[in-house]
Design a protein around this motif. Structure first.
Motif, mmCIF file in Angstrom:
data_model
loop_
_atom_site.group_PDB
_atom_site.id
_atom_site.type_symbol
_atom_site.label_atom_id
_atom_site.label_comp_id
_atom_site.label_asym_id
_atom_site.label_seq_id
_atom_site.Cartn_x
_atom_site.Cartn_y
_atom_site.Cartn_z
ATOM 1 N N LYS A 29 -30.121 -65.730 74.063
ATOM 2 C CA LYS A 29 -30.198 -64.263 74.072
ATOM 3 C C LYS A 29 -31.643 -63.766 74.217
ATOM 4 O O LYS A 29 -32.102 -62.891 73.491
ATOM 5 N N PRO A 75 -30.719 -60.745 78.841
ATOM 6 C CA PRO A 75 -29.362 -60.718 78.260
ATOM 7 C C PRO A 75 -28.794 -59.295 78.238
ATOM 8 O O PRO A 75 -29.543 -58.334 78.053
ATOM 9 N N LEU A 83 -26.541 -56.982 76.170
ATOM 10 C CA LEU A 83 -25.992 -56.941 74.811
ATOM 11 C C LEU A 83 -25.272 -55.620 74.557
ATOM 12 O O LEU A 83 -25.708 -54.560 75.018
ATOM 13 N N LEU A 100 -23.248 -60.547 72.967
ATOM 14 C CA LEU A 100 -23.625 -60.885 74.329
ATOM 15 C C LEU A 100 -22.437 -60.717 75.259
ATOM 16 O O LEU A 100 -21.362 -61.279 75.031
#
Length: 207
Positions: free
Chosen positions: A8, A37, A39, A45
Motif C-alpha cells: 500500500k 495505491p 484506497l 485497498l
C-alpha cells in the motif's frame, strides 16, 4: 504494481532507471512510471493507479550531459598527461642544462688565459680563475671599469666592446701595460641567431 498492492505504498520508476514502453508497432518509448495505491475512505485497498510519462526528452538530455562529461573527462586526462610529460621534459631539460653549464664552467676555468664574458652593457656575467690571477682583482670586485683603470695608460674598455658589437668582429688591443708587463686583449662579440638574424647578446674578452 505488486509492491504497491502488497505494501500500500507509492512506487516511482524514474527516467534514468531505463524502462521503456513497447508499443504495438514495436516502438520503444522511454518512460517514467508512477504507481499509487487506490484506497477507500476506510483505507481498504481497492486497486492501483499507474501513470506512464514519456521521458524521451529527459533521456536524450541526460545522454547529452553524460557524453559531455565523458568528453570533458577525456580532455582533462589528456591535458594532465601532457602536463606531466611537459614537467618531465622540463625537469630533464633543466638537469641537462645544469650539466652542460657545469662542463662549460670547468672548461673555462681550465684555460690558462683570462676569460671574461659580459652582457651588451659591459656587466660581467662570468670570469674564470685565470682572470683573477692575472689581474689580481678579487672575484667580488672585478669589473670592466676597474680592470681598465689599472692599465697603463688607463683604457675605456667599453669603447672596444662597443666597437666589437657594432662591427660584429674581433677587436685586438695589443701590448697594454699592466703591473710592469704587457698584456694582449682579444675582444669578440657573442651573437645568437634569432628568426634568421644574428643578435648581439654579449662580449667575450680574453686576457
Amino acid at each position: 504494481i505488486s509492491i504497491t498492492l502488497s505494501e500500500k505504498k507509492k512506487v516511482n520508476i524514474k527516467f534514468n532507471d531505463n524502462y521503456d514502453y513497447l508499443t504495438y508497432k514495436d516502438v520503444r518509448i522511454p518512460v517514467a512510471i508512477s504507481t499509487s495505491p487506490l484506497l477507500d475512505t476506510d483505507q481498504t485497498l481497492s486497486g492501483a493507479i499507474v501513470i506512464f510519462n514519456d521521458v524521451t526528452h529527459e533521456r536524450e538530455e541526460n545522454a547529452i550531459i553524460e557524453n559531455k562529461v565523458l568528453t570533458r573527462t577525456k580532455e582533462l586526462h589528456e591535458k594532465n598527461t601532457a602536463l606531466e610529460l611537459a614537467k618531465t621534459q622540463i625537469s630533464e631539460g633543466w638537469l641537462s642544462l645544469q650539466q652542460e653549464k657545469a662542463r662549460l664552467a670547468a672548461s673555462i676555468n681550465s684555460l690558462l688565459v683570462g676569460f671574461v664574458m659580459t652582457d651588451i652593457d659591459g656587466s660581467v656575467i662570468t670570469a674564470n680563475h685565470s682572470t683573477y690571477r692575472i689581474t689580481g682583482i678579487a672575484q667580488t670586485e672585478f669589473t670592466i671599469e676597474k680592470f681598465g683603470d689599472l692599465l697603463n695608460p688607463k683604457i675605456d674598455l667599453h669603447e672596444f666592446f662597443d666597437q666589437a658589437l657594432k662591427e660584429k668582429k674581433v677587436v685586438q688591443v695589443k701590448e697594454v701595460m699592466f703591473n710592469e708587463r704587457y698584456l694582449h686583449l682579444t675582444i669578440a662579440p657573442v651573437s645568437l641567431e634569432q628568426f634568421g638574424k644574428l643578435t648581439n647578446i654579449g662580449v667575450v674578452m680574453l686576457i
